[in-house]
Write an enzyme that holds these catalytic residues in place. Sequence first.
Site, PDB file in Angstrom:
ATOM      1  N   ASP A   1      -6.820  52.946  34.028  1.00 29.00           N
ATOM      2  CA  ASP A   1      -6.531  53.060  32.595  1.00 29.00           C
ATOM      3  C   ASP A   1      -7.360  54.150  31.966  1.00 29.00           C
ATOM      4  OD1 ASP A   1      -5.862  52.202  29.811  1.00 29.00           O
ATOM      5  OD2 ASP A   1      -5.056  50.483  30.869  1.00 29.00           O
TER       6      ASP A   1
ATOM      7  N   HIS B   1      -7.347  51.118  25.121  1.00 31.66           N
ATOM      8  CA  HIS B   1      -6.319  50.475  25.943  1.00 31.66           C
ATOM      9  C   HIS B   1      -6.913  49.819  27.182  1.00 31.66           C
ATOM     10  CE1 HIS B   1      -2.814  50.357  28.732  1.00 31.66           C
ATOM     11  NE2 HIS B   1      -2.110  50.161  27.619  1.00 31.66           N
TER      12      HIS B   1
ATOM     13  N   SER C   1       2.040  46.414  28.511  1.00 32.48           N
ATOM     14  CA  SER C   1       0.681  46.704  28.994  1.00 32.48           C
ATOM     15  C   SER C   1      -0.198  45.471  28.927  1.00 32.48           C
ATOM     16  CB  SER C   1       0.035  47.810  28.150  1.00 32.48           C
ATOM     17  OG  SER C   1       0.510  49.079  28.509  1.00 32.48           O
TER      18      SER C   1
END
Length: 301
Positions: free
Chosen positions: A78, A98, A253
């Site tokens: 990520d 994220h 996600s």
Amino acid sequence: MNQKEDAEMRAAFGISMERIYLHGVDLSGAKLSGAKLIYADLTDANLSGAELSGADISHAALRKANMTKANLTTATLDRALLDQADLTSANLSDANGHGSEVSGVAAATGNNGLGIAGLCWQCQIMPVVAMQPDGLANYSDIARAIQYAASNGADVINLSLGGDSRSSAVTAAIEYARSLGVVVVAAAGSGGGGGPVNWPGAEPNVLGVASLDAGGTVSSFSTRGSYVDAAAPGGYILSTTIGGGYGHMSGTSMATPHVAALAALVMAANPTFTESQVRAHIIATSQDVAPAGFDNSSGNG
């Protein structure tokens, strides 16, 4: 698990975690003590030098004094992770947030009175930086990150990312990881019902994950397709954020690390399972939340 954390998780998910995720999985400490999960979530910068030096994350919820108790390692490929007391120590910056949010869903430390608990909160996290802060990346970098995670002990690789074209390099990297017994879990995509096929979630030997809202229905943003294997909560999910806080995020996600963590728990409970058997077990024991049988919205559940 700390009652406050447990209540916050249930409020965030709005559905029974035991019913959705833990069907058929023995979560006893003895079972967990022999497994290893590395959570690879690809995001941020280039794959050079220190950026790839795995290690732990620095949100307190992911800073695990007890991580070695359950030799589970999940590789998170990520945008890297940063300063969160509920994560773990390291100096991997996360300009976007994220990576921190995805990792918290999978493995934020439980029973510590802080924020939330990840689904596999005894699991170790291997943060692997493969994407720019804006979420863009080259397939070649993602392929290298997968190879890196697999070669360095990952048992599960989480790919909360995707693109609308297939990459032979990424396909080869996934097959390399599978040859080492690594389970690869990827997002089905957040393009909605008319969205394009999301790769590598559409790879045949990857668990493609769709998103569910709090009521257990498929999220409107979740991409549909014959490659969807299962669904998990992805709508307005509470997780760890950069700077030591907590916040909500929606998308496949966020659904994907639920299944990645579940894969780790299945491996812990069934240490002789092959990578293919882990995937088959999750598919076979998923509870159907959409029309009976397989469907393009939620897969097998």
